[in-house]
Design a protein around this motif. Structure first.
Motif, PDB file in Angstrom:
ATOM      1  N   TYR A  40       0.832  -1.202   0.000  1.00  0.00           N
ATOM      2  CA  TYR A  40       0.000   0.000   0.000  1.00  0.00           C
ATOM      3  C   TYR A  40       0.869   1.257   0.000  1.00  0.00           C
ATOM      4  O   TYR A  40       1.949   1.274   0.605  1.00  0.00           O
ATOM      5  N   GLY A  41       0.399   2.300  -0.705  1.00  0.00           N
ATOM      6  CA  GLY A  41       1.109   3.569  -0.757  1.00  0.00           C
ATOM      7  C   GLY A  41       0.313   4.665  -0.057  1.00  0.00           C
ATOM      8  O   GLY A  41      -0.908   4.589   0.055  1.00  0.00           O
ATOM      9  N   LEU A  42       1.032   5.684   0.421  1.00  0.00           N
ATOM     10  CA  LEU A  42       0.418   6.827   1.108  1.00  0.00           C
ATOM     11  C   LEU A  42       0.586   8.035   0.201  1.00  0.00           C
ATOM     12  O   LEU A  42       1.674   8.604   0.116  1.00  0.00           O
ATOM     13  N   LEU A  67      10.510  10.495  -2.185  1.00  0.00           N
ATOM     14  CA  LEU A  67       9.331   9.675  -2.481  1.00  0.00           C
ATOM     15  C   LEU A  67       9.317   9.206  -3.932  1.00  0.00           C
ATOM     16  O   LEU A  67       9.994   9.775  -4.779  1.00  0.00           O
ATOM     17  N   ILE A  68       8.511   8.188  -4.192  1.00  0.00           N
ATOM     18  CA  ILE A  68       8.317   7.720  -5.570  1.00  0.00           C
ATOM     19  C   ILE A  68       7.109   8.433  -6.168  1.00  0.00           C
ATOM     20  O   ILE A  68       6.066   8.571  -5.521  1.00  0.00           O
ATOM     21  N   VAL A  69       7.246   8.891  -7.415  1.00  0.00           N
ATOM     22  CA  VAL A  69       6.136   9.520  -8.133  1.00  0.00           C
ATOM     23  C   VAL A  69       5.447   8.452  -8.986  1.00  0.00           C
ATOM     24  O   VAL A  69       6.073   7.809  -9.826  1.00  0.00           O
ATOM     25  N   VAL A 182       6.239  -7.216  -1.476  1.00  0.00           N
ATOM     26  CA  VAL A 182       7.486  -6.465  -1.260  1.00  0.00           C
ATOM     27  C   VAL A 182       7.511  -5.281  -2.229  1.00  0.00           C
ATOM     28  O   VAL A 182       6.885  -5.321  -3.290  1.00  0.00           O
ATOM     29  N   GLU A 183       8.259  -4.240  -1.856  1.00  0.00           N
ATOM     30  CA  GLU A 183       8.266  -3.008  -2.630  1.00  0.00           C
ATOM     31  C   GLU A 183       8.982  -3.191  -3.974  1.00  0.00           C
ATOM     32  O   GLU A 183       9.806  -4.086  -4.136  1.00  0.00           O
ATOM     33  N   SER A 184       8.692  -2.243  -4.888  1.00  0.00           N
ATOM     34  CA  SER A 184       9.202  -2.326  -6.259  1.00  0.00           C
ATOM     35  C   SER A 184      10.729  -2.389  -6.332  1.00  0.00           C
ATOM     36  O   SER A 184      11.439  -1.903  -5.451  1.00  0.00           O
ATOM     37  N   THR A 185      11.203  -2.970  -7.406  1.00  0.00           N
ATOM     38  CA  THR A 185      12.618  -2.947  -7.767  1.00  0.00           C
ATOM     39  C   THR A 185      12.970  -1.507  -8.160  1.00  0.00           C
ATOM     40  O   THR A 185      12.244  -0.888  -8.928  1.00  0.00           O
ATOM     41  N   ILE A 186      14.072  -0.971  -7.624  1.00  0.00           N
ATOM     42  CA  ILE A 186      14.479   0.395  -8.008  1.00  0.00           C
ATOM     43  C   ILE A 186      15.799   0.339  -8.761  1.00  0.00           C
ATOM     44  O   ILE A 186      16.782  -0.234  -8.276  1.00  0.00           O
ATOM     45  N   ILE A 187      15.807   0.962  -9.944  1.00  0.00           N
ATOM     46  CA  ILE A 187      17.028   0.979 -10.750  1.00  0.00           C
ATOM     47  C   ILE A 187      17.357   2.420 -11.153  1.00  0.00           C
ATOM     48  O   ILE A 187      16.482   3.164 -11.604  1.00  0.00           O
ATOM     49  N   GLY A 234      17.365   6.759   1.214  1.00  0.00           N
ATOM     50  CA  GLY A 234      16.380   5.904   1.870  1.00  0.00           C
ATOM     51  C   GLY A 234      16.931   4.618   2.427  1.00  0.00           C
ATOM     52  O   GLY A 234      16.441   4.106   3.424  1.00  0.00           O
ATOM     53  N   VAL A 235      17.968   4.100   1.791  1.00  0.00           N
ATOM     54  CA  VAL A 235      18.481   2.814   2.239  1.00  0.00           C
ATOM     55  C   VAL A 235      19.272   2.922   3.541  1.00  0.00           C
ATOM     56  O   VAL A 235      19.639   1.935   4.129  1.00  0.00           O
ATOM     57  N   ARG A 236      19.529   4.166   3.966  1.00  0.00           N
ATOM     58  CA  ARG A 236      20.271   4.339   5.211  1.00  0.00           C
ATOM     59  C   ARG A 236      19.441   4.003   6.440  1.00  0.00           C
ATOM     60  O   ARG A 236      19.970   3.676   7.480  1.00  0.00           O
TER      61      ARG A 236
HETATM   62  O1  TXA Z   1       6.528  -0.630  -4.406  1.00  0.00           O
HETATM   63  C1  TXA Z   1       6.879   0.493  -4.038  1.00  0.00           C
HETATM   64  O2  TXA Z   1       7.892   1.044  -4.492  1.00  0.00           O
HETATM   65  C2  TXA Z   1       6.017   1.200  -2.990  1.00  0.00           C
HETATM   66  C3  TXA Z   1       4.641   1.462  -3.606  1.00  0.00           C
HETATM   67  C4  TXA Z   1       3.767   2.309  -2.707  1.00  0.00           C
HETATM   68  O3  TXA Z   1       4.821   2.074  -4.858  1.00  0.00           O
HETATM   69  N1  TXA Z   1       6.642   2.412  -2.560  1.00  0.00           N
HETATM   70  C5  TXA Z   1       7.743   2.451  -1.760  1.00  0.00           C
HETATM   71  O4  TXA Z   1       8.149   3.729  -1.412  1.00  0.00           O
HETATM   72  O5  TXA Z   1       8.293   1.470  -1.359  1.00  0.00           O
HETATM   73  P1  TXA Z   1       9.208   4.038  -0.266  1.00  0.00           P
HETATM   74  O6  TXA Z   1       9.202   5.506  -0.100  1.00  0.00           O
HETATM   75  O7  TXA Z   1       8.896   3.247   0.927  1.00  0.00           O
HETATM   76  O8  TXA Z   1      10.571   3.637  -0.900  1.00  0.00           O
HETATM   77  C6  TXA Z   1      11.113   4.413  -1.936  1.00  0.00           C
HETATM   78  C7  TXA Z   1      12.598   4.327  -1.954  1.00  0.00           C
HETATM   79  C8  TXA Z   1      13.242   4.964  -0.752  1.00  0.00           C
HETATM   80  O9  TXA Z   1      14.237   4.091  -0.276  1.00  0.00           O
HETATM   81  C9  TXA Z   1      13.859   6.232  -1.318  1.00  0.00           C
HETATM   82  O10 TXA Z   1      15.018   6.622  -0.645  1.00  0.00           O
HETATM   83  C10 TXA Z   1      14.163   5.830  -2.749  1.00  0.00           C
HETATM   84  O11 TXA Z   1      13.066   5.032  -3.097  1.00  0.00           O
HETATM   85  N2  TXA Z   1      14.214   6.987  -3.631  1.00  0.00           N
HETATM   86  C11 TXA Z   1      13.226   7.844  -3.937  1.00  0.00           C
HETATM   87  N3  TXA Z   1      13.663   8.823  -4.754  1.00  0.00           N
HETATM   88  C12 TXA Z   1      14.961   8.575  -4.981  1.00  0.00           C
HETATM   89  C13 TXA Z   1      15.989   9.230  -5.727  1.00  0.00           C
HETATM   90  N4  TXA Z   1      15.748  10.344  -6.431  1.00  0.00           N
HETATM   91  N5  TXA Z   1      17.213   8.677  -5.727  1.00  0.00           N
HETATM   92  C14 TXA Z   1      17.473   7.548  -5.029  1.00  0.00           C
HETATM   93  N6  TXA Z   1      16.557   6.899  -4.300  1.00  0.00           N
HETATM   94  C15 TXA Z   1      15.329   7.401  -4.260  1.00  0.00           C
END
Ligand code: TXA
Ligand code: MG
Length: 358
Positions: A40-42, A67-69, A182-187, A234-236
């Motif tokens: 869930y997202g806020l 935050l993620i957009v 689990v939360e999305s893969t971030i690349i 965020g990973v800190r």
């Molecule tokens: O699955 C998901 O990604 C969920 C759903 C709600 O979409 N969202 C999520 O958001 O997990 P959050 O805020 O819990 O995690 C987002 C991560 C954080 O670790 C943040 O530091 C990183 O993404 N992040 C956001 N913007 C960034 C940026 N410009 N550069 C590096 N990391 C970033």
């Protein structure tokens, strides 16, 4: 205390009237909790700095964690980002809507509150009918972190959300349990080669196949403590942590179930001999090796279906705190495919409390 309205919606064919009601809240600067296919997202209007600041308050999240957009169409990406690299279009074509977030250079439209002052922005198109409709009806991208209180595991059910966010947000869209858990893969595609910032439901191997290039996996993306200070703010932070102390038993051979389980039990026994109540977080394949009269045994899922393990993970972590045990001894998983994602979350949840058994 804010008055929170809970709207139950059908996850597959959401009632459009209810989504419109929630979208109106977004448009007028309010907070809406909504389901995605991950957690869930806020959410708030990504282009409204005042609304975005409310997210940080509601979550008690440090302001320097961006935050993620969330978008519902590619034109929204092009508005929020600039110099969009080719990789993003490939990801968009092959994996969106879906659980992959890209880090791209931000445009001036995105307020600094969203990105915590960074020159980059995280963007994703979620694959949940409720999320997509909500973004569409809002007419703006939605900035959203996971809808947990800071430091808690991300919410995968509406019960988690209500526990953490009731009285802190205007609307909760309740669509039951989320799919991946689990939360999305971030690349990060602003770097060459691209860098994995967080493993998620789409394995890094799949991303490499789709992009046709190698992706860098820094140690912190595996959940290794020493590397934590680098890169993504965020990973800190300590994440996903249950109150119950936790230890992960890592091995280089998970394949011999009996052997491995006996080693895990040895670790668990050290605690139970001291009079501590121990819960073992096991897998379907190993659970029967543990002495159920000595330990509380909970099953995360099957080693042959890591999607099941991932889906149960955060639920189990939250459940742990209700079991009244003194410590959880948790099995590890091979860091391949979804195993990397699971180990990242487990290592963090344990506060890097790891025992290696060879
Ligand atoms: O699955 C998901 O990604 C969920 C759903 C709600 O979409 N969202 C999520 O958001 O997990 P959050 O805020 O819990 O995690 C987002 C991560 C954080 O670790 C943040 O530091 C990183 O993404 N992040 C956001 N913007 C960034 C940026 N410009 N550069 C590096 N990391 C970033
Ligand atoms: Mg989060």
């Amino acid at each position: 205390m804010i008055k929170t309205k809970i709207l139950r919606v059908d996850p597959v064919n959401p009632e459009l009237k209810l989504i419109k009601e929630a979208a109106n809240v977004i448009r007028s600067g309010g907070l809406v909790v909504f389901p995605t296919e991950t957690v869930y997202g806020l959410g708030a209007n990504a282009y409204d700095p005042k609304a975005v600041v409310k997210i940080f308050k509601a979550k008690e999240r440090p302001l320097d964690n961006p935050l993620i957009v969330h978008i519902c169409k590619l034109s929204e990406l092009e508005e929020a980002a600039r110099k969009v690299p080719e990789e993003v279009y490939i990801i968009a074509k092959k994996l969106w809507p879906g659980p992959v977030t890209v880090i791209v250079w931000k445009s001036d439209k995105v307020p600094r509150e969203v990105t915590a002052g960074l020159p980059t922005v995280a963007v994703r198109m979620p694959a949940h009918p409720v999320a997509l409709k909500l973004i569409e009806f809002s007419g703006v991208p939605i900035a959203a972190p996971s809808a947990n209180l800071a430091g808690k595991p991300s919410p995968t059910t509406s019960e988690h959300v209500i526990r953490d966010m009731y009285g802190r947000v205007d609307v909760i869209l309740d669509a039951g349990e989320t799919l991946f858990g689990v939360e999305s893969t971030i690349i990060d595609v602003t770097r060459k080669p691209p860098v994995l910032l967080r493993p998620g439901p789409i394995p890094v191997e799949k991303l490499e196949e789709v992009l046709g290039i190698k992706i860098k996996i820094p140690a912190f993306a595996r959940g290794i403590r020493e590397a934590e200070k680098a890169l993504s703010p965020g990973v800190r932070y300590r994440h996903y942590a249950p109150e119950t102390p936790m230890v992960i038993v890592e091995s280089s051979n998970y394949g011999n179930y009996r052997d491995y389980a006996l080693k895990v039990m040895e670790v668990a026994r050290k605690y139970s001999m001291k009079g501590l109540k121990v819960c073992i977080l096991a897998s379907t394949e190993t659970k029967d090796y543990y002495d159920a009269s000595e330990f509380r045994v909970m099953v995360l899922g099957s080693r042959k279906n890591l999607y099941e393990v991932a889906r149960n993970l955060f639920k189990m972590l939250r459940m742990l705190d209700e079991l009244n045990v003194d410590i959880a001894v948790c099995e590890g998983f091979e860091e391949k495919g979804l195993g990397l994602t699971i180990m990242n979350r487990l290592r963090k949840a344990s506060g890097y409390n790891i025992v290696r058994v060879g």
